[in-house]
Design a protein around this motif. Structure first.
Motif, PDB file in Angstrom:
ATOM      1  N   ASN A  36      -0.145  -0.505  10.585  1.00  0.00           N
ATOM      2  CA  ASN A  36       0.319  -1.265   9.425  1.00  0.00           C
ATOM      3  C   ASN A  36      -0.816  -1.426   8.415  1.00  0.00           C
ATOM      4  OD1 ASN A  36       1.142  -3.263   7.572  1.00  0.00           O
ATOM      5  ND2 ASN A  36       2.572  -4.093   9.064  1.00  0.00           N
ATOM      6  N   PRO A  37      -0.699  -0.832   7.225  1.00  0.00           N
ATOM      7  CA  PRO A  37      -1.793  -0.868   6.249  1.00  0.00           C
ATOM      8  C   PRO A  37      -1.974  -2.215   5.581  1.00  0.00           C
ATOM      9  CG  PRO A  37       0.118   0.232   5.316  1.00  0.00           C
ATOM     10  CD  PRO A  37       0.439  -0.030   6.765  1.00  0.00           C
ATOM     11  N   PRO A  48      -6.054  -2.715   0.574  1.00  0.00           N
ATOM     12  CA  PRO A  48      -5.216  -1.601   1.045  1.00  0.00           C
ATOM     13  C   PRO A  48      -5.570  -0.304   0.332  1.00  0.00           C
ATOM     14  CG  PRO A  48      -3.992  -2.970  -0.478  1.00  0.00           C
ATOM     15  CD  PRO A  48      -5.278  -3.702  -0.199  1.00  0.00           C
ATOM     16  N   GLN A  49      -5.594   0.786   1.078  1.00  0.00           N
ATOM     17  CA  GLN A  49      -5.886   2.100   0.512  1.00  0.00           C
ATOM     18  C   GLN A  49      -4.562   2.769   0.141  1.00  0.00           C
ATOM     19  OE1 GLN A  49      -9.182   3.056   0.014  1.00  0.00           O
ATOM     20  NE2 GLN A  49      -9.467   0.925   0.702  1.00  0.00           N
TER      21      GLN A  49
END
Length: 252
Positions: A36-37, A48-49
């Motif tokens: 889960n990002p 977050p990327q």
């Protein structure tokens, strides 16, 4: 932004939720977050990327499908007032951070009059996570806009996208749904995966239940019920007031 949160009289609701005994979220206790990002861990920075190449055109997460042309109609009570909520998945898209986000219109009517009109922006990555990319929200009184509080767009003024629905929700998973400091800081925790719910729109099994909250309004705790193939079918405040919303019909 957590919406429709004022205290009100609780109306009768057709609901069965056997065995759902999720405790209030404890943000300080990290939860497992497989892939889960937007996983939330107290004290850790949220960065977050996001790579546009990782996103797909269709949003088909079982718990949050967005098919253009679909309209969900809900009825409930908020702040002691009866309301109707109409959520429409439009054919429109908005470019955010190089990603083509689906535009969803969420309208709230009180006594037949428009009280809130919001455009929400969503996108799904290749893993199946549905990202919340922002919202343009307007509150109305007597036909005039009186507030745009809670509006935000990922990549603008420090705002960052969150995950509205994980690809693989697991009990205990805690994640950010949005992040715009001081304006939009909703979080969610999965508390059940196989509930049963009956509302006017039908009888649903295998329902995912989440508990949603925000540090901006710490006295409120909301529970949402997501049916496979539909999305949200029921919402209620379990702390901080009496408020419910239930799905009455879906049109495609």
């Amino acid at each position: 932004m957590m919406a429709r949160r004022a205290a009100g009289a609780l109306v009768a609701v057709l609901l069965t939720a056997a065995g759902c005994r999720g405790e209030a979220p404890q943000p300080g206790r990290p939860a497992p977050a497989p892939g889960n990002p937007a996983a939330f861990v107290e004290g850790e920075p949220y960065r977050p990327q996001i790579d546009p190449a990782d996103f797909v055109e269709v949003i088909d997460n079982p718990y949050f499908p967005l098919t253009p042309g679909t309209t969900h109609v809900y009825r409930g009570v908020s702040g002691g007032e009866r309301e109707v909520v109409r959520v429409t998945v439009t054919d429109n898209t908005k470019d955010i951070l190089g990603i083509s986000a689906t535009v969803v219109r969420d309208q709230v009517f009180v006594d037949g009059k428009l009280a809130e009109d919001t455009l929400d922006w969503y996108a799904q990555d290749r893993q199946g996570n549905v990202w919340y990319m922002g919202e343009d929200t307007k509150e109305y009184e007597d036909g005039k806009v009186v507030s745009t509080e809670g509006s935000w767009e990922a990549g603008v003024d420090g705002a960052q996208a969150g995950v509205i629905m994980p690809a693989q929700p697991e009990i205990g998973l805690t994640y950010r749904q949005e992040y715009y400091e001081g304006e939009a800081e909703d979080l969610a925790k999965a508390v059940a995966l196989d509930e049963t719910v009956e509302v006017p729109a039908g009888f649903f099994i295998g329902v995912l239940v989440t508990e949603d909250w925000t540090p901006l309004e710490p006295k409120l705790l909301e529970r949402k019920y997501y049916a496979p193939g539909i999305g949200v079918v029921f919402e209620r405040l379990i702390k901080g007031g009496e408020e419910v919303l239930r799905l009455v019909r879906t049109r495609t």
